[in-house]
Design an enzyme around this catalytic site. Sequence first.
Site, PDB file in Angstrom:
ATOM      1  N   ASP A  93       2.179   9.906  11.113  1.00  0.00           N
ATOM      2  CA  ASP A  93       2.305   8.857   9.845  1.00  0.00           C
ATOM      3  C   ASP A  93       2.253   7.545  10.144  1.00  0.00           C
ATOM      4  O   ASP A  93       2.529   6.853  11.208  1.00  0.00           O
ATOM      5  CB  ASP A  93       3.810   9.331   9.880  1.00  0.00           C
ATOM      6  CG  ASP A  93       4.355   8.807   8.421  1.00  0.00           C
ATOM      7  OD1 ASP A  93       3.584   8.038   7.574  1.00  0.00           O
ATOM      8  OD2 ASP A  93       5.330   9.285   7.925  1.00  0.00           O
ATOM      9  N   GLY A 121      -3.084   9.088   1.225  1.00  0.00           N
ATOM     10  CA  GLY A 121      -4.209   8.879   0.380  1.00  0.00           C
ATOM     11  C   GLY A 121      -5.051   7.491   0.301  1.00  0.00           C
ATOM     12  O   GLY A 121      -5.792   7.369  -0.494  1.00  0.00           O
ATOM     13  N   ASP A 131       4.899   9.689  -0.679  1.00  0.00           N
ATOM     14  CA  ASP A 131       5.982  10.952  -0.437  1.00  0.00           C
ATOM     15  C   ASP A 131       6.220  11.360  -1.732  1.00  0.00           C
ATOM     16  O   ASP A 131       6.819  10.797  -2.727  1.00  0.00           O
ATOM     17  CB  ASP A 131       7.236  10.212   0.241  1.00  0.00           C
ATOM     18  CG  ASP A 131       6.974   9.704   1.634  1.00  0.00           C
ATOM     19  OD1 ASP A 131       5.815  10.525   2.234  1.00  0.00           O
ATOM     20  OD2 ASP A 131       7.699   8.870   2.006  1.00  0.00           O
TER      21      ASP A 131
END
Length: 332
Positions: free
Chosen positions: A94, A131, A152
């Site tokens: 992440d 993205g 999210d």
Amino acid sequence: MLSNGMKAVGYEYVNIDDCWQGQRDAQGRIHAKASFPDMKALADYIHGKRLKLGIYSSPGPKTCDGDDYEGSLGHEEQDAQTYADWGIDYLKYDYCTFKGDAPAEIAAYRKMGDALKKTGRPIVYSLCQYGMDRVWLWGASVGGNLWRTTDDMQDNWYMMSTYGFGQNGLERFAGPGHWNDPDRFGVRSTPRGMTTEEYRTQMGLWCLLAAPLIVSTELTKLSPELLAILTNREVIDVDQDQAGTQGRRVAQEGTLEVWMKPLADGSKAAGLFNQGAKTASPITVYFRDIDIGKKASVRDLWAHRDLGVFTGSFTAEVPSHGVEMIKVTHSP
């Protein structure tokens, strides 16, 4: 997952997200916090259920949740080997606290991708960076098996429909072993964020997109109707089709859309979507638009029911925010 039928239809990963991390020891090895006292034992237990275990980290110094949780910056090979030693099968990586321009970002994701490969253990590599920087262009080259194409996902119609229908045009970047990921099913038990029809729309669209099916919810509180949507075998078969082709929009009339996904057996899966907010509407899929021939048999995938042979087109009445999922097969 074993008792509610999810494993039986293909769900197999149990993924731990952020906040599992404890401290690093003097050698820099990461340890889990007290609520995860033995990661290797946990992995062995999950593997004993014929399931797989996923874990979470970040290319930055800390994770998304703040200063209490260590990221992997400067410890990529060490962390990758630790995960392999524990028996981890999946890594969500992440972006969060990472700082750097696009080339540095790509290099950071490649560094962990190389580290995972070096362990010799098959570990699915999920790039979670929302993205940015057109990740679909480079995700596979850094070892990614899936990459987030969106921010999210929240449990509401606006976000789901915006992100989901916005995937059109990305189909050429997906295929076996490397997938566009428009994020999870974030299903709340109470109160629900979407209606049953809207959850059915998300499931149908995600399966046409060949998207990873990741469910974020309290499974013991999942209603029977939502569980039925998430475990519909014929719809999941569209998602998991061996050809690995991502579907695309083939027709649009205002808020009415038709999407198509070619299947390995030569048939086509189609979704007839009504994004309109008020009433049910008839939606027609023309066989010429999906390259199936003049005559075709049609099967309702939600109901597991053959609807007959049709010439030229098929029309269904689709409820507001709903979808008709069908399989269309050429008929001589």
